[in-house]
Design an enzyme around this catalytic site. Sequence first.
Site, PDB file in Angstrom:
ATOM      1  CD  GLU A 105     107.949-157.698   4.836  1.00  0.00           C
ATOM      2  OE1 GLU A 105     107.831-158.919   4.576  1.00  0.00           O
ATOM      3  OE2 GLU A 105     108.998-157.193   5.260  1.00  0.00           O
ATOM      4  N   GLY A 134     111.132-156.664   8.065  1.00  0.00           N
ATOM      5  CA  GLY A 134     112.363-155.871   8.128  1.00  0.00           C
ATOM      6  C   GLY A 134     113.417-156.532   9.006  1.00  0.00           C
ATOM      7  CD  GLU A 186     112.890-156.340   4.093  1.00  0.00           C
ATOM      8  OE1 GLU A 186     112.246-155.783   5.006  1.00  0.00           O
ATOM      9  OE2 GLU A 186     112.753-156.062   2.897  1.00  0.00           O
ATOM     10  CB  ALA A 209     108.574-151.946   9.662  1.00  0.00           C
TER      11      ALA A 209
END
Length: 716
Positions: free
Chosen positions: A143, A118, A121, A73
């Site tokens: 993260e 992300g 993910e 992200a």
Amino acid sequence: MSNLTEQPPAIRLEKRPDGVGILWFDTPESPVNILSSRFFGDFAAALDGFEADPSLRAGVLASAKPDSFIAGADLKQFVGLDAAQGTALVTEGHRLLDRVAASRKPIVAAIHGVALGGGLEVALACHYRVASEDPKTQLALPEVQLGVLPGAGGTQRLPALIGLAAALPAILTGSRFKARKALKLGLVDHLTSPRGIVDVAARAALQLAEGTLRRKPRKPTPLDRLAATGPGRSFILGQARKDVLRKTRGLYPAPLRILDCIEAGQARGFRAGATAEQQGFGALVGDSKGKALIKLFLAMTDVKKAGEHLPPPRRVSRLGILGAGFMGEGIAAVSMSQNTVVLKDLTPASLGKAAKNLDAGLAKREKSGSLTRLERDRQWSNLVFSTDTQDLAGCELVIEAVFEKLELKRQILADAEAVLHPQAVFASNTSALPIGRIAEGAKHPERVLGMHYFSPVPKMPLLEIIVTDQTADWALSTALAYGVKQGKTCIVVKDGPGFYTTRILAPFVGEAMLLLEEGADIEALDKALKDFGFPVGPIALLDEVGIDVGAHIARDLGAAFAERGWKTSPAAAKLVDAGYCGRKNAKGFYIYPPEKKGKSGKKQVNPEVYGFFGGPARKSFPAAEMVDRLALLMVNEAVRCLEEGILGNARDGDLGAILGLGFPPFTGGPFRYVDLVGAADVVARMERLKTTCGDRFTPCAMLVEMAREGKRFHED
Ligand code: 3H9
């Protein structure tokens, strides 16, 4: 969501005649793909097109960027998010990735380069994962290191894919996996070369659509079987929670929140876990600790550009290192992947010891899979071991790492200058000797600077580069570029007693000595500072650094700053006279039991040292008072360094204190700490300490002014 400006979309759908739709990621105006609400909007639009087209039977997610899949992200966007906005952002991500996971047409991720946060993910939501077997391919959920949690399904899909026992350490540490390891874990399904990866992924996607390929289920391990039972799961999660609390002392909320999300998913299913994840992400990204860690990452990225305004760096094809002790060997270890490294010492015996350790280090990395045999051999062949100064000829950069004696360092510089090209850079890895004094007799003082590494060099991320008034910009630029190549975060500071890091460390450790003189207990003092967030207490740190080194620095800096009330305890020097040097000679504040099976036992305070601090009777001090006395002196000294121009900006001061000295990272560093609690609060606490403890607690002029005017060091 549609594109708001004229920028091209971040995802483009290519329809291939074989019935595969390739969704190409290409975040505009960014060197890497990054996820944002805008990216999600473009992704949704591309998925609409993919799903609606009956000619497309399967899909591939691939990156159009060279050597990077998705870097996660957009961290710059995170800085401005409050909790509700954070939750909203990741809820959007969840909706989108649920669509990918539920797609009736199989979707395969083609991963070449980094798939982080992300980015991983996105791949986890796909039906199959192909990865390139390339050193640039790395997969991780980092993260937790940024004070947040995987917010796009990672806490649910990773355990489901690789099992709870393997997923827990991966999510709780954020460690990166290379392709081979990822395959072994079941994180990816197939490895291929970077070149044809999209075709290989397309073929797999078609086979999945046709039913001729199925994901191979992972062979369950004994831990998987344990995790499959309710009590087994509770046991594993309970152990993980204990471990987190032991390691973080409860100071970092992210790992505990991660465990809550995993537990919710395991006990009540994917939906419940996903909801916990969305709420947890929002809470963490809106919290000051999460923000501080994200800003720390952004500062580390930003500082890489410090050399942009300087002349271009000189190429280093041959590096000379003088002194094959622990530091010299460490510098060689982080340089031998780059170029020829000449490691010079006086005796073959010291070179032999360094060679043995460097070889063992390479062997360990080969065994762990992070180096190929070929790469190991290549790095080893870059090393030249020498006792002859003539071998330095041709070096464009020489770093001396000899004993901390001014005369010796001057002599080493003179010897090197006799063989070096005039435009070779000479760096001293001193932790406190002023570079200007070392350069005093130099033929070319413009090429002399400091490169202060931290021990152990391969592990510590900071490099403090010290320039004098005479250091040329080209020399600085060369040192900076080389430090970045070594993987270091470099800060540039001006020459002066103790530069920056040693200068702010000295009053911190010095105050600890004074507290011991006043009757403080060693363990209580170390515990107080660890509870505040330092990785080790001041006394244990002094044992690690060396009591002799500490006493030396305390004497030099104490003399330099005596006029403003610096107070140094004579105890450290007395300890040294009595043979106490710290951990290195097994005679320090603590007794260290011998290692058993590579693990060190619990250290105990050596009661004899209290004899140097007024005897065994100890007093109890409030933890907050001990913390304030040490930490505020460090903060005040840091601000003084900015005031005097030793530091160029507050960002570098924060980086230096966190990465070099372990200042609690979640505070953001000494300058962000002042911003967080307010300069007025810091000044008031120092004024109180000044009345009880003395003038060394006088807040510096810059702090007082900032308190008066309500100013901050950082804008964001
Ligand atoms: C996350 O994903 C949360 C999810 O769970 C939630 C999903 C909804 N954001 O480091 P470099 C920029 S948390 C913004 O010099 P390198 C960087 O600022 C995120 N920008 O290159 C720089 O820009 P500029 C988890 C980013 O080759 C440029 O890219 N992800 C981001 O040494 C080059 O960077 C991570 O923690 C980002 N995420 O290293 C990965 N990533 O040139 C963080 C890069 O304008 N990133 N940039 O200053 C990295 O570790 C390294 O940057 C990377 C490249 C390995 C990618």
